[in-house]
Design a protein around this motif. Structure first.
Motif, PDB file in Angstrom:
ATOM      1  N   SER A 167      26.512  20.861  89.912  1.00 14.52           N
ATOM      2  CA  SER A 167      26.812  19.928  91.414  1.00 14.52           C
ATOM      3  C   SER A 167      25.482  20.699  92.276  1.00 14.52           C
ATOM      4  O   SER A 167      25.335  19.964  93.185  1.00 14.52           O
TER       5      SER A 167
ATOM      6  N   VAL B 105      18.998  17.335  88.825  1.00 13.59           N
ATOM      7  CA  VAL B 105      19.130  16.785  87.554  1.00 13.59           C
ATOM      8  C   VAL B 105      18.678  15.227  87.381  1.00 13.59           C
ATOM      9  O   VAL B 105      19.236  14.468  88.171  1.00 13.59           O
TER      10      VAL B 105
ATOM     11  N   LEU C 297      21.586  13.346  83.346  1.00 15.02           N
ATOM     12  CA  LEU C 297      22.771  13.219  83.708  1.00 15.02           C
ATOM     13  C   LEU C 297      23.345  12.093  82.882  1.00 15.02           C
ATOM     14  O   LEU C 297      24.622  12.301  82.611  1.00 15.02           O
TER      15      LEU C 297
ATOM     16  N   ARG D 266      26.973  12.801  80.612  1.00 16.47           N
ATOM     17  CA  ARG D 266      28.258  11.774  80.600  1.00 16.47           C
ATOM     18  C   ARG D 266      28.262  11.424  79.199  1.00 16.47           C
ATOM     19  O   ARG D 266      29.582  11.142  78.911  1.00 16.47           O
TER      20      ARG D 266
ATOM     21  N   ILE E 260      31.936  17.272  83.091  1.00 18.38           N
ATOM     22  CA  ILE E 260      30.669  17.517  83.899  1.00 18.38           C
ATOM     23  C   ILE E 260      30.915  17.362  85.626  1.00 18.38           C
ATOM     24  O   ILE E 260      31.507  16.520  85.885  1.00 18.38           O
TER      25      ILE E 260
ATOM     26  N   ALA F 108      29.094  16.823  88.566  1.00 22.12           N
ATOM     27  CA  ALA F 108      27.512  16.162  88.813  1.00 22.12           C
ATOM     28  C   ALA F 108      27.251  16.403  90.220  1.00 22.12           C
ATOM     29  O   ALA F 108      28.112  16.854  91.126  1.00 22.12           O
TER      30      ALA F 108
END
Length: 83
Positions: A30, A34, A39, A43, A66, A68
């Motif tokens: 977070s 990225v 990402l 995912r 994840i 994010a």
């Protein structure tokens, strides 16, 4: 994190995943920068419950979540200097 540097992270995730059967791993990116492609790969691993075959040829079950970044990565903006 780039799609290329992600490969090193996958190796660490694989090692952690083999520590104990049924382990649920959480990757908190977070506060990281990225790239969108990286990402998306993370995912996909989370959704499929498997790491890429190049990293884990046996395709062991991998429970991965994840966290994010809040904002997507944007291309760096050029700065204007006052004259």
């Amino acid at each position: 994190m780039t799609a290329r540097s992600l490969q090193a992270l996958y190796v660490v995730v694989k090692r952690a995943n083999h520590l104990k059967e049924g382990l649920h791993l959480v990757l908190d990116v977070s506060h990281a920068v990225v790239e969108p492609a990286a990402l998306e790969q993370l995912r996909e691993c989370s959704a499929s419950h498997h790491l890429p075959a190049a990293i884990d040829p046996l395709q062991s079950e991998c429970q991965l979540s994840i966290v994010a970044p809040v904002e997507p990565v944007a291309a760096p903006r050029a700065r204007r200097l006052a004259a």
